[in-house]
Design a protein around this motif. Structure first.
Motif, short mmCIF file in Angstrom:
data_model
loop_
_atom_site.label_atom_id
_atom_site.label_comp_id
_atom_site.label_asym_id
_atom_site.label_seq_id
_atom_site.Cartn_x
_atom_site.Cartn_y
_atom_site.Cartn_z
N LEU A 12 0.82 -1.21 0.00
CA LEU A 12 0.00 0.00 0.00
C LEU A 12 0.86 1.26 0.00
O LEU A 12 0.55 2.24 -0.68
CB LEU A 12 -0.93 -0.01 1.21
N GLY A 13 1.96 1.22 0.78
CA GLY A 13 2.86 2.37 0.82
C GLY A 13 3.52 2.62 -0.52
O GLY A 13 3.65 3.76 -0.95
N SER A 14 3.92 1.54 -1.20
CA SER A 14 4.55 1.68 -2.52
C SER A 14 3.57 2.27 -3.53
O SER A 14 3.94 3.14 -4.33
CB SER A 14 5.04 0.31 -3.01
N LYS A 15 2.31 1.82 -3.47
CA LYS A 15 1.31 2.35 -4.40
C LYS A 15 1.05 3.82 -4.14
O LYS A 15 0.90 4.61 -5.07
CB LYS A 15 0.00 1.56 -4.26
N SER A 16 1.01 4.19 -2.85
CA SER A 16 0.78 5.60 -2.51
C SER A 16 1.91 6.48 -3.02
O SER A 16 1.66 7.58 -3.54
CB SER A 16 0.64 5.74 -1.00
N ILE A 17 3.16 6.01 -2.89
CA ILE A 17 4.30 6.78 -3.39
C ILE A 17 4.26 6.86 -4.91
O ILE A 17 4.54 7.90 -5.51
CB ILE A 17 5.62 6.14 -2.90
N TRP A 18 3.90 5.75 -5.57
CA TRP A 18 3.90 5.70 -7.02
C TRP A 18 2.81 6.59 -7.63
O TRP A 18 2.94 7.05 -8.75
CB TRP A 18 3.71 4.25 -7.47
N LEU A 19 1.72 6.83 -6.87
CA LEU A 19 0.65 7.69 -7.36
C LEU A 19 1.13 9.13 -7.56
O LEU A 19 0.57 9.88 -8.35
CB LEU A 19 -0.54 7.67 -6.39
N HIS A 20 2.14 9.51 -6.78
CA HIS A 20 2.70 10.87 -6.88
C HIS A 20 4.18 10.75 -7.21
O HIS A 20 5.06 11.08 -6.40
CB HIS A 20 2.49 11.65 -5.57
N ILE A 358 6.11 3.37 7.12
CA ILE A 358 6.58 2.53 6.01
C ILE A 358 6.76 3.37 4.75
O ILE A 358 7.76 3.25 4.03
CB ILE A 358 5.60 1.36 5.77
N GLU A 359 5.80 4.26 4.47
CA GLU A 359 5.92 5.12 3.29
C GLU A 359 7.14 6.03 3.39
O GLU A 359 7.87 6.23 2.41
CB GLU A 359 4.64 5.95 3.12
N THR A 360 7.37 6.55 4.58
CA THR A 360 8.52 7.44 4.78
C THR A 360 9.83 6.69 4.60
O THR A 360 10.77 7.18 3.94
CB THR A 360 8.47 8.06 6.19
N VAL A 361 9.91 5.48 5.20
CA VAL A 361 11.13 4.68 5.10
C VAL A 361 11.37 4.25 3.66
O VAL A 361 12.51 4.24 3.18
CB VAL A 361 11.05 3.47 6.04
N LEU A 362 10.29 3.88 2.94
CA LEU A 362 10.44 3.52 1.53
C LEU A 362 10.98 4.69 0.71
O LEU A 362 11.84 4.52 -0.15
CB LEU A 362 9.09 3.06 0.96
N LEU A 363 10.47 5.87 1.00
CA LEU A 363 10.91 7.07 0.29
C LEU A 363 12.38 7.36 0.58
O LEU A 363 13.18 7.60 -0.33
CB LEU A 363 10.03 8.25 0.69
N ILE A 409 12.90 7.48 9.33
CA ILE A 409 12.12 7.15 10.53
C ILE A 409 11.99 8.37 11.44
O ILE A 409 10.90 8.68 11.94
CB ILE A 409 12.80 5.99 11.28
N ALA A 410 13.13 9.07 11.65
CA ALA A 410 13.12 10.21 12.57
C ALA A 410 12.17 11.30 12.10
O ALA A 410 11.42 11.88 12.91
CB ALA A 410 14.55 10.76 12.73
#
Length: 431
Positions: A12-20, A358-363, A409-410
């Motif tokens: 879900l996090g990857s999809k959210s990042i990929w949308l933008h 998770i989205e932040t760490v993926l980014l 993370i921070a």
């Protein structure tokens, strides 16, 4: 949390990042440049430190280097001015006293150095002529590249033989091997026995005498001959006529290398030698260099350099982290209704926190990977195009990537906590 739940959150996090995509890419640029700067700066700093330390190590960790220093015009005694002969530097008395009174000294190797033009037919080069002992290469940590060094027998027989360095060989014998051929100095001819590697640049000060060439760069041409041969042909007073000028100097030894048996006693023996020379030379016409002291100083400089470079890179990562926080806060505002729906369907606060983290760490992780690749490429490019030595330590990319993840993370905790603390009813009303 089950692995299946974790995997779903990552998807879900990857999809959210990929949308933008564009926004995510611009956000990650701060981390990319921060991580790349960490890897590249550490590589450049390590390379500079490694090169300096290698040059110092070549001087020998057990060696103490003594050099004659030509005094300034206002320091010499009055009789020198009247006689027009400048007398300074290390003497036989100094060498004998060091051998007899300083404990732990295994060997003392003095040498004399003068400047002359070397000739091979029509080719010539301005060079240093070094009168040395057969043990010279071992004491100076210099390798023979071709042929051999002169022997004890050739030293005792005062034979006209020589060894030249790479620079001399390249300038006087550009198309053929010099071994076995002759080099002319004034009216003397010396047979070349071998080629020795160029001497590393030594940073030991600037007030050396006009004939003291022991602290020159690798481009200095050198001709090394037996010590007794030089004494027979030049004596202990050197006269030079060049471009209308006249120089007369009396120097017994231009430099000497003292080797100490115990490397841990080098510094104390150097202090004792300084005290001895201070009594014999009130004009301070000498210099004492201790490579192990220079090595320790270089290591301290390296630590300071690493801290400075690390601080600069940390600022870059801080800017990248602030950019991530800014974008995640905007994402929380945009997804307020989504958060309200998920909470209404039973999602806990920890689930919301985990999703945004998770989205932040993926980014940040994606930026870290790209930054590591870029950071590894920069030192390679610098070494290739600029000829600067760079050293990439194995731990540097790992450290830089770990910092990028920790940064994510921070700087992602606050936006995640803000999203989790939203009132579900108010979130559902958000347009």
């Amino acid at each position: 949390m089950s692995p299946q739940h974790m995997w779903r959150s990552i998807v879900l996090g990857s999809k959210s990042i990929w949308l933008h995509k564009l926004r995510s890419m611009l956000t990650a640029l701060g981390v990319v440049f921060g991580v790349a700067s960490v890897v590249a700066m550490l590589a450049i700093g390590e390379g500079a430190s490694h090169e300096a330390q290698e040059q110092i190590r070549k001087l020998g960790s057990q060696n103490i280097i003594l050099e004659s220093v030509k005094p300034s015009d206002n320091q010499g005694p009055a009789q020198q001015t009247r006689s027009m002969v400048i007398e300074y530097g290390l003497t036989t008395r100094d060498i004998d006293q060091i051998r007899q009174t300083i404990p732990g000294v295994s060997v003392v190797v003095p040498s004399r150095i003068i400047s002359e033009y070397l000739w091979n037919e029509s080719l010539n080069v301005d060079a240093s002529i070094v009168g040395a002992l057969p043990i010279y290469p071992q004491m100076r940590n210099r390798r023979m590249l071709a042929g051999r060094f002169f022997s004890e027998l050739e030293q005792k027989e005062r034979l006209p033989v020589c060894v030249i360095n790479q620079t001399t060989a390249a300038r006087l014998f550009p198309l053929a091997s010099p071994v076995g051929k002759s080099i002319r100095v004034r009216g003397f001819y010396y047979r070349v026995l071998g080629i020795i590697e160029d001497e590393s640049q030594r940073s030991t000060g600037e007030n050396s005498g006009s004939n003291n060439k022991s602290s020159n760069s690798n481009s200095l041409a050198q001709l090394i001959i037996p010590f007794y041969t030089l004494m027979d042909q030049y004596g202990d007073t050197f006269f030079r006529f060049r471009s209308g000028s006249f120089e007369a100097e009396k120097v017994e030894f231009h430099d000497a290398i003292v080797r100490v048996n115990d490397v841990n006693a080098v510094v104390t023996r150097a202090d004792a030698i300084r005290h001895l020379l201070a009594r014999n030379h009130p004009n301070e016409d000498y210099r004492v260099t201790v490579p192990i002291e220079l090595l320790r100083q270089a290591e301290r400089t390296k630590r300071i350099f690493s801290i400075v470079l690390g601080s600069i890179a940390a600022i870059s990562l801080l800017v990248g982290g602030i950019g991530i926080m800014n974008i995640m806060l905007a994402s929380v505002t945009e997804r307020t209704r989504e958060i309200g729906i998920r909470r209404a369907l039973g999602a806990r606060q920890t689930d919301i926190v985990l999703q945004f983290l998770i989205e932040t760490v993926l980014l940040a992780g994606a930026g870290g990977v790209i930054g590591v690749i870029l950071g590894l490429g920069i030192p390679i490019a610098i070494s290739h195009f600029a000829g600067v030595t760079t050293v990439i330590k194995a731990w540097a990319p790992t450290l830089a990537f770990s910092i990028s993840v920790i940064t994510g993370i921070a700087f992602g905790i606050y936006p995640a906590m803000r999203a989790a603390k939203m009132n579900p009813v108010e979130a559902l009303r958000h347009e």
